[in-house]
Scaffold this motif. Structure first.
Motif, mmCIF file in Angstrom:
data_model
loop_
_atom_site.group_PDB
_atom_site.id
_atom_site.type_symbol
_atom_site.label_atom_id
_atom_site.label_comp_id
_atom_site.label_asym_id
_atom_site.label_seq_id
_atom_site.Cartn_x
_atom_site.Cartn_y
_atom_site.Cartn_z
ATOM 1 N N MET A 1 -13.699 92.415 -7.621
ATOM 2 C CA MET A 1 -13.871 91.682 -6.375
ATOM 3 C C MET A 1 -14.108 92.659 -5.226
ATOM 4 S SD MET A 1 -13.592 88.669 -7.535
ATOM 5 C CE MET A 1 -13.417 87.563 -6.147
ATOM 6 N N ARG A 2 -14.888 92.214 -4.265
ATOM 7 C CA ARG A 2 -15.239 93.049 -3.116
ATOM 8 C C ARG A 2 -14.550 92.500 -1.879
ATOM 9 N NH1 ARG A 2 -21.728 92.967 -4.372
ATOM 10 N NH2 ARG A 2 -21.554 93.514 -6.587
ATOM 11 N N ILE A 3 -13.783 93.347 -1.208
ATOM 12 C CA ILE A 3 -12.952 92.924 -0.094
ATOM 13 C C ILE A 3 -13.276 93.766 1.117
ATOM 14 C CG2 ILE A 3 -10.602 92.526 0.710
ATOM 15 C CD1 ILE A 3 -10.931 93.310 -2.920
ATOM 16 N N ALA A 4 -13.518 93.122 2.256
ATOM 17 C CA ALA A 4 -13.749 93.825 3.511
ATOM 18 C C ALA A 4 -12.545 93.636 4.422
ATOM 19 C CB ALA A 4 -15.009 93.294 4.199
ATOM 20 N N PHE A 5 -12.190 94.688 5.140
ATOM 21 C CA PHE A 5 -11.188 94.605 6.194
ATOM 22 C C PHE A 5 -11.889 94.807 7.524
ATOM 23 C CE2 PHE A 5 -8.318 95.130 2.692
ATOM 24 C CZ PHE A 5 -7.129 94.543 3.102
ATOM 25 N N VAL A 6 -11.755 93.832 8.421
ATOM 26 C CA VAL A 6 -12.395 93.873 9.726
ATOM 27 C C VAL A 6 -11.346 93.570 10.783
ATOM 28 C CG1 VAL A 6 -14.624 93.151 8.767
ATOM 29 C CG2 VAL A 6 -13.059 91.427 9.682
ATOM 30 N N GLY A 7 -11.718 93.737 12.041
ATOM 31 C CA GLY A 7 -10.806 93.433 13.130
ATOM 32 C C GLY A 7 -11.144 94.231 14.366
ATOM 33 N N LYS A 8 -10.444 93.918 15.436
ATOM 34 C CA LYS A 8 -10.620 94.645 16.686
ATOM 35 C C LYS A 8 -10.214 96.099 16.499
ATOM 36 C CE LYS A 8 -7.509 94.276 19.891
ATOM 37 N NZ LYS A 8 -7.186 95.711 20.139
ATOM 38 N N GLY A 9 -10.863 96.990 17.224
ATOM 39 C CA GLY A 9 -10.458 98.380 17.189
ATOM 40 C C GLY A 9 -8.993 98.529 17.559
ATOM 41 N N GLY A 10 -8.237 99.258 16.768
ATOM 42 C CA GLY A 10 -6.812 99.440 17.021
ATOM 43 C C GLY A 10 -5.919 98.382 16.421
ATOM 44 N N SER A 11 -6.518 97.410 15.713
ATOM 45 C CA SER A 11 -5.714 96.328 15.130
ATOM 46 C C SER A 11 -4.929 96.786 13.909
ATOM 47 C CB SER A 11 -6.614 95.147 14.740
ATOM 48 O OG SER A 11 -7.539 95.537 13.730
ATOM 49 N N GLY A 12 -5.359 97.880 13.307
ATOM 50 C CA GLY A 12 -4.688 98.378 12.105
ATOM 51 C C GLY A 12 -5.468 98.108 10.836
ATOM 52 N N PHE A 174 -19.445 90.539 0.324
ATOM 53 C CA PHE A 174 -18.046 90.514 -0.088
ATOM 54 C C PHE A 174 -17.632 89.143 -0.614
ATOM 55 C CE2 PHE A 174 -18.566 93.663 3.284
ATOM 56 C CZ PHE A 174 -18.158 94.795 2.600
ATOM 57 N N ASP A 175 -16.626 89.168 -1.498
ATOM 58 C CA ASP A 175 -16.045 87.925 -1.992
ATOM 59 C C ASP A 175 -15.034 87.357 -1.004
ATOM 60 O OD1 ASP A 175 -17.178 87.917 -4.822
ATOM 61 O OD2 ASP A 175 -16.199 89.874 -4.775
ATOM 62 N N LEU A 176 -14.400 88.234 -0.232
ATOM 63 C CA LEU A 176 -13.385 87.802 0.726
ATOM 64 C C LEU A 176 -13.302 88.836 1.835
ATOM 65 C CD1 LEU A 176 -11.186 85.700 1.382
ATOM 66 C CD2 LEU A 176 -9.588 87.082 0.031
ATOM 67 N N THR A 177 -13.153 88.348 3.063
ATOM 68 C CA THR A 177 -13.003 89.222 4.214
ATOM 69 C C THR A 177 -11.648 88.986 4.848
ATOM 70 O OG1 THR A 177 -15.385 89.301 4.677
ATOM 71 C CG2 THR A 177 -13.905 89.811 6.497
#
Length: 332
Positions: A1-12, A174-177
């Motif tokens: 499975m392909r997973i992306a992690f995204v978010g605001k800069g500094g979110s962790g 991705f399969d899930l973000t």
């Protein structure tokens, strides 16, 4: 499975990308972490305590060789130079197995904190004023487009901050973000942007609350995010120590090392539970090869019309193979 992690800069999101990749590797799963952020910090997050963890040769500067490899014998691609970041695979293309014994994985993967790592490369001085970071991310997009990963295999990508990932078709790979959100108005603003764009393409997003300090923070996230809130993490003394360099480096290639499979997890119980929730959610997904390929073709045709036909002097719509069947069957 392909997973992306995204978010605001500094979110962790980089920290969570590393924690999740380490969590998977600790279980003995086959996992590849990819640093797709303009700020290349994933290696350090994967290997806390190491002043300068070793990183592999970056993909971005090696894009011509990546294209030459992935082109294979595909007759629809006239030359490697005519490949663009969205060129989809077709019959004759070189397809890859995750961490297989091929030139790309052999050259561009090393281990950081016991986790196989691939990096896009930094935005260097020669790029200033003449290129955007998506020129480097194109190598990752091509890699994922030609990857045939199977059940129980994981690719974890730390993406660029904010909604910048929508500047290319990479977000459909991705399969899930997982969108990492702090319990603040700024923290959830990126979520709204991602949610609205992702709905258009049927991309599933799950929100992971981070830096939650109490019930008020959790209630805020629930009010702002609703059912998209999957789980949350609280302050971690271990993560803070790691970020400050107070976690000693470990020899992770030894059987009793902390990052060896089935070794004790140094994280706090609540945060360990949150990572288990992420894993369970990923494992509950099913791979839709047709959707992945359909999106790849759609964004390729968009790029061809917008700029690539003019740049290459070719009709790049002809690179789409209507008889190509994506997925494991293509390996045969």
């Amino acid at each position: 499975m392909r997973i992306a992690f995204v978010g605001k800069g500094g979110s962790g999101k980089t920290t969570l990308s590393a924690l999740f990749a380490r969590h998977l590797a600790r279980s003995g799963a086959l996992v590849l972490a990819i640093d797709g952020d303009i700020n290349q910090h994933l290696a350090q997050a994967l290997a806390p305590g190491e002043e300068r963890p070793r990183t592999p040769p970056p993909l971005g500067p090696d894009l011509p060789a990546v294209k030459a490899l992935l082109r294979g014998t595909n007759p629809r691609i006239s030359t490697p130079d005519s490949m663009i970041k969205t060129t989809p695979p077709g019959r004759g293309s070189r397809l890859l197995r995750l961490l297989g014994d091929d030139e790309l994985h052999t050259r561009h993967v090393s281990r950081a904190g016991g986790v196989p790592l691939m990096v896009t490369g930094e935005f260097d001085e020669s790029d200033l004023g003449v290129a955007c970071y998506h020129s480097k991310l194109g190598a990752v997009e091509l890699y994922l487009g030609h990857l045939v990963d199977g059940p129980g295999e994981y690719v974890v990508v730390d993406m660029t901050a904010g909604a910048d990932a929508f500047a290319s078709g990479l977000f459909t790979r991705f399969d899930l973000t997982f969108l990492v959100a702090e319990p603040t108005r700024k923290g959830v603003s990126v979520y709204r942007q991602y949610r609205d764009h992702a709905r258009e393409f049927g991309i599933r997003i799950a929100v992971v609350g981070n830096k939650v300090t109490g019930e008020d923070d959790l209630l805020f996230l629930k009010e702002q995010v609703g059912d998209d809130l999957l789980t949350h993490l609280v302050h971690s003394d271990w993560v803070r120590a790691a970020e400050q360099g107070r976690v000693p480096p470990q020899a992770t290639d030894t059987p009793d090392a902390p990052d060896a499979p089935n070794a004790p997890d140094p994280l706090e119980p609540h945060n360990r539970h949150a990572l288990n929730v992420l894993r369970e959610t990923v494992d509950a997904q099913s791979r839709d090869w047709d959707r992945l390929h359909r999106h790849a073709v759609e964004f390729h045709l968009r790029n061809a019309r917008a700029w690539a036909d003019a740049r290459t002097g070719e009709d790049l719509a002809a690179q789409v193979d209507p008889d190509f069947v994506p997925g494991p069957a293509a390996l045969a």
